[in-house]
Design a protein around this motif. Structure first.
Motif, short mmCIF file in Angstrom:
data_model
loop_
_atom_site.label_atom_id
_atom_site.label_comp_id
_atom_site.label_asym_id
_atom_site.label_seq_id
_atom_site.Cartn_x
_atom_site.Cartn_y
_atom_site.Cartn_z
N ILE A 201 1.00 -1.12 -0.16
CA ILE A 201 0.04 -0.12 -0.14
C ILE A 201 0.91 1.14 0.02
O ILE A 201 1.60 1.31 0.66
CB ILE A 201 -1.05 -0.17 1.32
N VAL A 202 0.89 1.93 -1.06
CA VAL A 202 1.86 3.09 -1.28
C VAL A 202 0.93 4.55 -1.08
O VAL A 202 -0.47 4.51 -1.35
CB VAL A 202 2.49 3.28 -2.74
N LYS A 203 1.54 5.64 -0.68
CA LYS A 203 1.28 6.86 -0.56
C LYS A 203 1.76 7.73 -1.56
O LYS A 203 2.97 7.83 -1.44
CB LYS A 203 1.12 7.51 0.99
N VAL A 204 0.86 8.25 -2.61
CA VAL A 204 1.41 9.22 -3.48
C VAL A 204 0.87 10.52 -3.25
O VAL A 204 -0.37 10.78 -2.87
CB VAL A 204 0.90 8.61 -4.91
N LEU A 216 -6.95 2.23 -6.67
CA LEU A 216 -7.10 3.39 -5.87
C LEU A 216 -7.88 2.84 -4.37
O LEU A 216 -9.01 2.32 -4.70
CB LEU A 216 -7.83 4.66 -6.42
N LEU A 217 -7.54 3.26 -3.46
CA LEU A 217 -8.12 2.83 -2.11
C LEU A 217 -8.89 3.93 -1.58
O LEU A 217 -10.01 3.78 -1.04
CB LEU A 217 -7.17 2.15 -1.10
N SER A 218 -7.93 5.17 -1.26
CA SER A 218 -8.84 6.38 -0.78
C SER A 218 -7.87 7.43 -0.98
O SER A 218 -6.71 7.34 -1.72
CB SER A 218 -9.01 6.08 0.85
N SER A 219 -8.41 8.70 -0.88
CA SER A 219 -7.68 10.08 -1.21
C SER A 219 -7.99 10.99 -0.31
O SER A 219 -8.89 10.72 0.48
CB SER A 219 -8.08 10.27 -2.69
N GLU A 252 -8.50 7.01 6.05
CA GLU A 252 -7.51 7.99 6.05
C GLU A 252 -6.33 7.85 7.00
O GLU A 252 -5.31 8.50 7.09
CB GLU A 252 -8.29 9.38 6.07
N LYS A 253 -6.56 6.97 8.21
CA LYS A 253 -5.59 6.76 9.16
C LYS A 253 -4.81 5.55 9.06
O LYS A 253 -5.13 4.74 8.36
CB LYS A 253 -6.20 6.86 10.50
N ARG A 254 -3.60 5.47 9.49
CA ARG A 254 -2.82 4.46 9.53
C ARG A 254 -3.61 3.11 10.15
O ARG A 254 -3.31 2.03 9.72
CB ARG A 254 -1.46 4.68 10.46
N SER A 255 -4.23 3.41 11.17
CA SER A 255 -4.98 2.33 11.85
C SER A 255 -6.00 1.62 10.96
O SER A 255 -6.19 0.42 10.98
CB SER A 255 -5.61 2.79 13.27
N ASP A 256 -6.61 2.27 9.96
CA ASP A 256 -7.54 1.95 9.03
C ASP A 256 -6.81 0.90 8.06
O ASP A 256 -7.32 -0.02 7.82
CB ASP A 256 -8.32 2.87 8.28
N LEU A 257 -5.50 1.39 7.76
CA LEU A 257 -4.68 0.50 6.78
C LEU A 257 -4.44 -0.51 7.59
O LEU A 257 -4.41 -1.56 6.79
CB LEU A 257 -3.79 1.34 6.34
N ASN A 258 -4.06 -0.54 8.76
CA ASN A 258 -3.52 -1.73 9.29
C ASN A 258 -4.39 -2.71 9.81
O ASN A 258 -4.01 -3.97 9.79
CB ASN A 258 -2.93 -1.03 10.64
N LEU A 259 -5.67 -2.19 9.77
CA LEU A 259 -6.84 -3.40 10.05
C LEU A 259 -7.53 -3.82 8.73
O LEU A 259 -8.35 -4.74 8.73
CB LEU A 259 -7.80 -2.64 10.72
N ASN A 304 -3.91 17.95 -8.44
CA ASN A 304 -4.89 18.83 -7.83
C ASN A 304 -5.47 17.77 -6.83
O ASN A 304 -6.89 17.91 -6.33
CB ASN A 304 -6.24 18.89 -8.97
N THR A 305 -4.91 16.82 -5.99
CA THR A 305 -5.20 16.02 -5.01
C THR A 305 -3.93 16.12 -4.03
O THR A 305 -2.82 15.58 -4.57
CB THR A 305 -5.53 14.56 -5.65
N ASP A 306 -3.96 16.20 -2.77
CA ASP A 306 -3.04 16.24 -1.73
C ASP A 306 -2.52 14.87 -1.75
O ASP A 306 -1.06 14.81 -1.74
CB ASP A 306 -3.79 16.61 -0.43
N TRP A 307 -3.20 13.63 -1.76
CA TRP A 307 -2.54 12.55 -1.53
C TRP A 307 -3.40 11.20 -1.74
O TRP A 307 -4.83 11.66 -1.92
CB TRP A 307 -2.00 12.24 -0.08
N ILE A 308 -3.18 10.12 -2.18
CA ILE A 308 -3.81 8.80 -2.26
C ILE A 308 -3.36 7.83 -1.74
O ILE A 308 -1.91 7.70 -1.59
CB ILE A 308 -4.03 8.65 -4.06
N TYR A 309 -3.91 6.74 -1.55
CA TYR A 309 -3.28 5.41 -0.89
C TYR A 309 -3.74 4.60 -2.07
O TYR A 309 -5.13 4.26 -2.48
CB TYR A 309 -4.09 5.00 0.19
N GLY A 310 -3.09 3.79 -2.51
CA GLY A 310 -3.24 2.79 -3.59
C GLY A 310 -2.56 1.37 -3.26
O GLY A 310 -1.29 1.32 -2.72
#
Length: 404
Positions: A201-204, A216-219, A252-259, A304-310
């Motif tokens: 899972i990367v953060k761009v 795309l998982l979230s942004s 949006e949080k690391r805890s969400d990604l960890n679970l 035009n987007t601050d960040w995304i998780y993919g």
């Protein structure tokens, strides 16, 4: 006399048909394999055997079909990617994220370079002249008269090829050495692109390029929307919208990604930029289909987007960008093809001129050999042998007809 329609109906009724429309289908004869023209030889119904030529052609077609199939390897199998389960993903041995667009490697440089150079007829001709110049008693010139100019030409071309390929290697190193944030062991780590693997899972962030093909998982935008630019892929500068899967849009949080637990099943790597087929299954939810609207391709840029998780699904040469790119080819310009054709006809003219000169030399020796006090008498066998040696000698003398 021809049968009446009524008689045909009666005959058909006797065979078991009850309507006039059903037997009409039997008027056309069933297809039959044509094994030959003569009933006694090629017609199986007449007790004959298939013609040998027909069997050979069928075997030849089958061999050609197998050869064509071997040239096109089968499509890669579908893949299953597990969230936050690196051991399971590593067991599938996915492709590395390292890419290479260079033309040569240290081991393949000399074989490929020499093949490229001697596929030019001019270089191949001068290589033959160099070999002839090494034969004692044939060459009227020195052994290295042609070798030195040819080696200088090959050396200059090799230096040019090395410089161009060195630039490709540098560009690959810059591309492979870019840094990206990857979520591992509950935290984000900054690692080079080459260490990104399938299932990460990367953060761009805004302005960065995607290191691999992602889902795309979230942004940072509402409903998991993001904007990308794909000018490196298709030349279009207008921004495109991508939207994440509903069940992951609010992560949006690391805890969400960890679970996060679940599995993504998708098709194998392919060249279709605008198509994607797959299913995503999040724990405690039903499987949902994915499409190209959730795919972020390598080479595209986040705008035009601050960040995304993919989620990484394809890496390295399995990405759609690399699947659509071709390896650096052996350059063949139009002028090369024209030059090869002209060198071929010049070589034909050179051989004809050498044969004509050798024949003239043989005729002159036949008439005036006895008058020259420095000419030794020769037998007929020696004269025939000297004729062919003279052809080689004249080829060396006239080799300047083809410029190096």
């Amino acid at each position: 006399a021809p049968d009446e329609p009524g008689d045909k109906v009666k005959a058909m009724s006797a065979t078991g048909f009850k309507s006039e429309e059903e037997p009409i289908l039997l008027r056309s004869k069933p297809a039959r394999l044509d094994y030959g023209t003569d009933a006694g030889e090629g017609d199986p119904g007449a007790g004959g055997r298939p013609s040998p030529s027909g069997g050979f052609l069928n075997l030849l077609r089958e061999r050609v079909r197998v050869w064509k199939k071997s040239r096109h390897p089968p499509a890669p199998p579908p893949r299953a990617i597990h969230f936050n389960d690196p051991d399971e993903n590593r067991a599938q041995r996915f492709c590395s994220n390292r890419i290479s667009t260079s033309k040569y490697s240290p081991l393949s440089f000399f074989p490929r370079f020499l093949f490229d150079q001697f596929s030019r007829y001019a270089n191949l001709f001068f290589l033959g002249v160099i070999i002839l110049q090494q034969i004692p008693g044939v060459s009227p010139t020195g052994q290295f008269t042609t070798a030195v100019p040819l080696l200088l030409v090959l050396l200059a071309t090799a230096v040019k090829e090395i410089i161009e390929d060195w630039r490709r290697h540098n560009a690959d190193s810059i591309e492979n050495g870019r840094m990206i944030d990857v979520f591992r062991v509950g935290i984000f780590q900054s690692i080079p692109w080459t260490k990104v693997v399938v299932g990460d899972i990367v953060k761009v962030c805004r302005g960065q390029f995607f290191p691999a093909d992602l889902i795309l998982l979230s942004s940072s935008e509402p409903q998991g929307v993001c904007y990308i630019e794909t000018s490196n892929l298709d030349g279009e500068t207008n921004l495109k919208i991508r939207q994440s899967y509903n069940q992951t849009a609010n992560m949006e949080k690391r805890s969400d990604l960890n679970l996060l637990r679940g599995k993504l099943e998708c098709e194998g790597p392919n060249t279709r930029l605008y198509e994607f087929s797959g299913n995503i299954t999040i724990q405690h939810y039903r499987p949902e289909p994915l499409s190209a609207n959730q795919v972020l391709l390598r080479g595209a840029q986040l705008r035009n987007t601050d960040w995304i998780y993919g989620l990484v699904v394809y890496t390295g040469h399995d990405t759609k960008l690399m699947r659509n790119s071709t390896k650096a080819p052996l350059k063949r310009s139009k002028m090369d093809h024209v030059t090869n054709r002209q060198v071929f006809w010049l070589f034909i003219a050179l051989v004809a001129l050498s044969v004509f000169s050798s024949a003239g030399s043989s005729i002159w020796n036949a008439f005036y050999a006895d008058e020259g006090y420095l000419l030794l008498p020769t037998s007929s066998e020696a004269a025939a042998g000297s004729f062919f040696l003279s052809i080689l000698t004249f080829i060396i003398l006239y080799n300047n007809l083809i410029p190096i």
